[in-house]
Structure formats: structure tokens, C-alpha cells
Design a protein around this motif. Structure first.
Motif, PDB file in Angstrom:
ATOM      1  N   SER A 171      10.903 -65.067  44.627  1.00 49.72           N
ATOM      2  CA  SER A 171      12.186 -64.739  43.986  1.00 49.72           C
ATOM      3  C   SER A 171      12.563 -63.278  44.194  1.00 49.72           C
ATOM      4  N   THR A 172      11.569 -62.396  44.353  1.00 48.44           N
ATOM      5  CA  THR A 172      11.917 -60.994  44.614  1.00 48.44           C
ATOM      6  C   THR A 172      12.283 -60.781  46.083  1.00 48.44           C
ATOM      7  N   MET A 173      12.286 -61.855  46.867  1.00 47.39           N
ATOM      8  CA  MET A 173      12.736 -61.752  48.258  1.00 47.39           C
ATOM      9  C   MET A 173      14.039 -62.509  48.460  1.00 47.39           C
ATOM     10  N   GLY A 174      14.787 -62.647  47.383  1.00 44.99           N
ATOM     11  CA  GLY A 174      16.124 -63.219  47.490  1.00 44.99           C
ATOM     12  C   GLY A 174      16.165 -64.735  47.467  1.00 44.99           C
ATOM     13  N   ILE A 175      15.013 -65.378  47.199  1.00 47.96           N
ATOM     14  CA  ILE A 175      14.984 -66.836  47.213  1.00 47.96           C
ATOM     15  C   ILE A 175      15.189 -67.363  45.792  1.00 47.96           C
TER      16      ILE A 175
ATOM     17  N   SER B  52      13.450 -55.338  38.235  1.00 48.41           N
ATOM     18  CA  SER B  52      13.573 -56.334  39.305  1.00 48.41           C
ATOM     19  C   SER B  52      13.983 -57.711  38.783  1.00 48.41           C
ATOM     20  N   PRO B  74      15.769 -62.454  39.449  1.00 47.46           N
ATOM     21  CA  PRO B  74      15.146 -61.622  40.492  1.00 47.46           C
ATOM     22  C   PRO B  74      15.769 -61.771  41.879  1.00 47.46           C
ATOM     23  N   HIS B  75      16.164 -63.014  42.248  1.00 49.38           N
ATOM     24  CA  HIS B  75      16.653 -63.164  43.626  1.00 49.38           C
ATOM     25  C   HIS B  75      17.991 -62.460  43.831  1.00 49.38           C
ATOM     26  N   ALA B  78      17.203 -58.665  44.102  1.00 53.65           N
ATOM     27  CA  ALA B  78      16.674 -58.389  45.438  1.00 53.65           C
ATOM     28  C   ALA B  78      17.807 -58.306  46.455  1.00 53.65           C
ATOM     29  N   ARG B  79      18.784 -59.220  46.347  1.00 55.40           N
ATOM     30  CA  ARG B  79      19.878 -59.226  47.323  1.00 55.40           C
ATOM     31  C   ARG B  79      20.759 -58.005  47.197  1.00 55.40           C
ATOM     32  N   ARG B  84      10.307 -54.792  46.059  1.00 56.15           N
ATOM     33  CA  ARG B  84       9.183 -54.346  45.248  1.00 56.15           C
ATOM     34  C   ARG B  84       7.866 -54.897  45.756  1.00 56.15           C
ATOM     35  N   ALA B 104      10.574 -62.616  53.899  1.00 54.73           N
ATOM     36  CA  ALA B 104      11.386 -61.516  53.378  1.00 54.73           C
ATOM     37  C   ALA B 104      12.626 -61.271  54.243  1.00 54.73           C
ATOM     38  N   ILE B 107      16.337 -62.794  53.583  1.00 48.40           N
ATOM     39  CA  ILE B 107      17.077 -62.478  52.352  1.00 48.40           C
ATOM     40  C   ILE B 107      18.597 -62.585  52.504  1.00 48.40           C
TER      41      ILE B 107
END
Lengths: 294, 255
Positions: A171-175, B52, B74-75, B78-79, B84, B104, B107
């Protein structure tokens, strides 16, 4: 080929299509499902109703059947995908029982009598039965395998793998975990629907018991045996669990015993399945496969 | 006056009766390396999780480029350009090191269902990922399963995954812990280089020497509250900080 072999073969191929769908959900996206037979049943029942009551042919009904299975997969997936692991297993079992009960007790679905008189599939003016029907199913299995192969090369599969391995990091990679779990759920249930449709037209008579919870367990056993997350695992697992009971027919009383023993041995010694990472079969085949590629 | 890249305003997080982060304000300016220090349990990682989007703050606001990002999942954070790493490494264990980076790289695609059907194995994507693997020194392990790597390499993998897309802000959570001396020197140089690329870094660090050498500014947390903020030289002299780390002054121990 005797009609006996063709019958067994056809059932195996139809089940393999459904298990490929389960592989997308459980193998690729890592979301346990113990209710896959429900979607197999939704495909079978929507095909049966469209062809017996609404005058559709197999071919005109097919897009609707697949769409319906995927759409119901989406609806039932929305609440269940938000829970994790063991809760998801229980939720999907619940879905299986509810769907089966709807088939059994709602008159529209034929009630306890089921639905009979489902027409045979007609292709180029020929009514398919025996070997021709088997070949049609095989054709569909090849299409499904091709879709699975395509999926594993796509960014969508990478997102699914990431969620399976480490949801927070993904989720921290945009997923968006919910979005990609649902995507896998829709693809997997649509494949189950295709298998169910073929099943209905093959049996020509279906009833709720064909899609009960033990069928879901059998699907999952086939997947675990063959290898979750591998391309050919669903086919190999379905083939073995489809052929074994026939080979050991004299031992029919002990069938469940051998089933269970086989699964326990697999989980203990080859948790990745027959085609899984680091399995005995894979190690033996590795030099051959490499030679083939070079 | 320079606009801060990220700022928190009175951000708090409670777990039941425990205030893990308690009304913390701080700004990070573009291009700087900010250190977050504090004893165990001071709320440093919780603060990262609040930025985050892994946790939602109980109170307070978080701004990034003047947009509020608190409350976003979070997603979506990140975008917006915040990458992190995790103190407790979270590799995608059955994927290869290269695939970990490619995850990664996707994204920009994951937000549009029409863009996720192409192949992840394209030459340009692999090239971009391999360049970053070279920077962190993992080139030879590119095709190894991530789950088989030792901790030091997993820390580098964490950083590589954050670096492989053009995030403007990187949050590094104790990336130095468990590393050998040469690895620490290598990583220090890498972080300097990241900053040289015009990126901003916030790092949580236990190793005082590393934090003092690398950071322009340091924020010190204790019991969830900010107790000091400033350049390393001033922080080192700060009584409250010394107290938080070493205990109250005036207690003498028998030799």
C-alpha cells in the motif's frame, strides 16, 4: 477413446477451468476462498436459466453468464475482501452455503428438483457430445490458461503478488489492496462461471447439491496439490484428483482416507504443491525445461 | 520565506489511553535532511505511520505541498510522492529483488485500471530498476528471492524500493540499524547523493554519530512529544535531550 475416459476427461477439464479461477484469487492474490463452488454454481444456474427459460443459446448466453458470475463475485467480494485470512475463509464458506440455499429453496431456480432439459451446445450446426464437447472444453481451458499467463506478466499481477506477500508495504507503493483483491476476485469468479456454464450444458441437469461446500473443498485441494500461484498447478492438481479415484475404484471405501493422506503428505513435504517452488517435480524437470528453452 | 514541503500541525495518535504521539508540530523544507531522534517508545515510527497514512491521526493535520494528506489511505499518500522504508523490513519475500523494485515502479499505473495490463518486464522498466540496484549495491542479487537475503541487504532493498520512483520526500525508518561499519558509510554517502538529486529526506535514527553527521536539523521526541528541535550542535547541548537519553542529572552512581 472409450466414452468412460471421455466423460472423466471432460469433467476434469471443466473443473480445471474453475480451479484456474481459484488460482487467481488464492494463488496470485493470496486471498483464501472456500466458497468457489458457489460461483461455479452461479455460472451453471445462469446458463441453465438463460437457455431453458429465456431462449438463449449457449453462445449468446456465455458473455452474460461470465459477466453475471464476475458481477456477483464483485458484490460478494466487496464486504468479504475487507476481512483477513481466517475470517475471509469463514466468510467465503458462508457465501457458499447461502448461494446453495438460494438454489435449493427459491422456486425460480427449480427448488429441490433442480433444472433439467438444458440443451446441448451447438457449434457450426453440430450438437456437441462426447469427444467434440471434450475438445470444446479443452479449447476453453487453453483460453483460460492463456489469460492466466497474460495476467502473470501484467502490472496487475505484480500488484496482487505484492498484496499477497506484504499488504502494508504494497500500500505504501501506491497499490490499493481493496481494488486489486477485487480485481482478482472478479477474474477468478468469472472463470468459475465459465466452468459452471460448461458443466450445466454437459450434465444437462443441475441441482443445488452439485455446488455445495465439499465441492469448494475439492477445488481448493486440487489447487494446493498442483501448486498455488503456478500456471500449470491447477491443471495438474485437477488431473491427479480426478484420475486417482477412478484408478483406485476397487478401494472406493478408502477413497477419503487416501485423499486425506495425500493432502497431509503434500502439506508436510511439498507445501508449494507439485509444481511449486523447490518441489521434487520441479527439481527433476528443471534441466529438461532449461534445455528446452535454450 | 521558503514554503515547507511537509508540515504537521498538532498531530496526535492515541491507542486507548496511551498517547503515542502528542501534539507534534514540525516542518520539513525542500532539499533538507531532517533527523527524528528519541528513545525507544518515543513515537517516532508512529509519527511516520501517521504521515504515510498507515495510521489516521486522532487529532491534528498533516500538509504536503500545502495539501492536507491526513486521512488519506497509504496508497494515495504514496502517489502524492512520499516514499518510505520500514524499520522491521517488509520485503515481498517470494519475489526476486528486481521484482520487488518493479512493484514500486508501477506506482503511476495502479491508479488506472486501463494501465495495469501491460507487461512489467519491459526493457526500460528493468533498466531503471537495475540502475537503482547498482546504486545500493544489490546488482548481483537482482534475481535472488528477496526472502533469502540477510538483513543488511534487506535494508538496502527497502531503500531501493523507495528510491526507484521519483518520490520528492523519503521517510527512512532506522535504515542504519543492524548494518556493519562499511555499510553505514556507504549508506551515508547514498543519502547525501539522494539529497543531491533534489529530494528531501526524513530519517529516524538511533545511531547518534550518524544522525549528527548527516542531518541539518533534528527533531527530538520523548513520550510522544517534541522536546527539542534545531541543528545537531544545539541538540547535543540540550538539557532535556540529555535527560531523555541518559536520565536525570544529579543522580550519581557509586563507582
Amino acid at each position: 477413446m472409450s466414452s468412460y475416459v471421455i466423460t472423466i476427461g471432460t469433467i476434469i477439464v471443466i473443473q480445471a477451468i474453475a480451479v484456474c479461477g481459484l488460482n487467481v484469487i488464492v494463488g496470485y492474490a493470496g486471498q483464501i476462498s472456500l466458497g468457489h463452488a458457489a460461483f461455479f454454481g452461479i455460472g451453471a444456474y445462469s446458463a441453465a436459466i438463460l437457455t431453458t427459460k429465456a431462449g438463449f443459446s449457449f453462445w449468446t448466453a456465455l458473455p452474460l453468464v461470465i459477466g453475471m458470475s464476475g458481477f456477483i463475485g464483485l458484490l460478494l467480494g466487496l464486504p468479504s475482501i475487507r476481512v483477513r485470512e481466517d475470517f475471509l475463509a469463514i466468510t467465503t464458506i458462508g457465501i457458499n452455503f447461502i448461494v446453495e440455499a438460494v438454489f435449493r429453496y427459491v422456486q425460480f431456480f427449480g427448488g429441490a428438483l433442480g433444472i433439467g432439459g438444458i440443451p446441448r451446445i451447438v457449434l457450426f450446426g453440430i450438437k456437441l457430445k462426447g469427444i467434440t464437447f471434450f475438445l470444446l472444453c479443452l479449447g476453453f481451458l487453453i483460453v483460460v490458461l492463456f489469460i492466466c499467463w497474460w495476467f502473470t506478466r501484467s502490472w496487475a499481477s505484480l500488484a496482487c503478488y505484492a498484496i499477497r506477500e506484504e499488504e502494508t508495504a504494497a500500500s505504501t507503493m501506491g497499490i490499493s489492496p481493496v481494488r486489486f483483491k477485487l480485481l482478482a476476485f472478479v477474474i477468478g469468479t468469472a472463470m468459475a462461471g465459465l466452468g459452471g456454464s460448461l458443466y450445466a450444458h454437459y450434465m444437462q441437469f443441475i441441482s443445488a447439491g452439485d455446488f455445495s461446500f465439499p465441492v469448494s473443498v475439492a477445488f481448493l485441494s486440487m489447487l494446493v496439490l498442483g501448486g498455488m500461484g503456478t500456471l500449470w498447478g491447477p491443471v495438474v492438481g485437477t488431473l491427479i484428483l480426478g484420475v486417482l479415484p477412478e484408478v483406485f475404484r476397487p478401494l472406493v471405501d478408502y477413497r477419503i482416507f487416501f485423499y486425506t493422506l495425500l493432502l497431509l503428505l503434500m502439506i508436510r513435504f511439498q507445501p508449494g504443491g507439485i509444481l511449486g517452488e523447490g518441489s521434487v517435480v520441479r527439481r527433476i524437470l528443471a534441466p529438461i525445461l532449461k534445455g528446452g528453452r535454450a | 520565506m521558503i514554503q515547507p514541503l511537509l508540515s504537521t500541525k498538532g498531530v496526535s495518535k492515541c491507542f486507548g489511553g496511551l498517547k503515542a504521539v502528542d501534539g507534534v508540530d514540525f516542518d520539513v523544507f525542500p532539499g533538507e535532511i531532517l533527523g527524528i531522534l528519541g528513545p525507544n517508545g518515543a513515537g517516532k515510527t508512529v509519527l511516520f505511520n501517521l504521515i504515510s497514512g498507515i495510521y489516521q491521526p486522532t487529532a491534528g493535520k498533516v500538509y504536503f505541498h500545502n495539501d492536507r494528506i491526513d486521512g488519506l489511505p497509504p496508497h494515495l499518500v504514496a502517489r502524492k510522492g512520499i516514499g518510505r522504508t520500514f524499520q522491521i523490513v517488509r520485503p515481498f519475500a517470494t519475489l526476486t529483488v528486481l521484482q520487488n523494485l518493479l512493484v514500486a515502479r508501477g506506482i503511476t499505473r495502479y491508479g488506472h485500471l486501463s494501465k495495469v495490463w501491460g507487461s512489467w518486464g519491459s526493457q526500460s522498466e528493468i533498466k531503471a530498476a537495475m540502475e537503482v540496484l547498482e546504486k545500493v549495491g544489490l546488482t548481483e542479487l537482482a534475481h535472488r528471492k528477496a526472502g533469502l537475503l540477510p538483513l543488511g541487504n534487506l535494508r538496502r532493498l527497502e531503500i531501493a524500493r523507495a528510491l526507484v520512483v521519483g518520490h520528492t520526500l523519503l521517510l527512512l525508518d532506522e535504515s542504519f540499524s543492524g548494518l556493519r561499519h562499511e555499510e553505514i558509510l556507504h549508506l551515508e554517502a547514498l543519502i547525501q547523493k539522494i539529497r543531491g538529486d533534489g529530494r528531501t529526506v526524513i530519517l529516524i535514527e538511533h545511531n547518534m554519530r550518524v544522525a549528527m553527521g548527516l542531518c541539518e536539523r533534528i527533531v527530538v521526541l520523548d513520550h510522544g512529544q517534541k522536546i527539542a528541535e534545531g541543528p545537531p550542535s544545539i541538540i547535543q547541548q540540550n538539557e532535556q535531550v540529555i535527560e531523555a537519553y541518559l536520565g536525570r542529572k544529579g543522580i550519581t552512581y557509586a563507582a
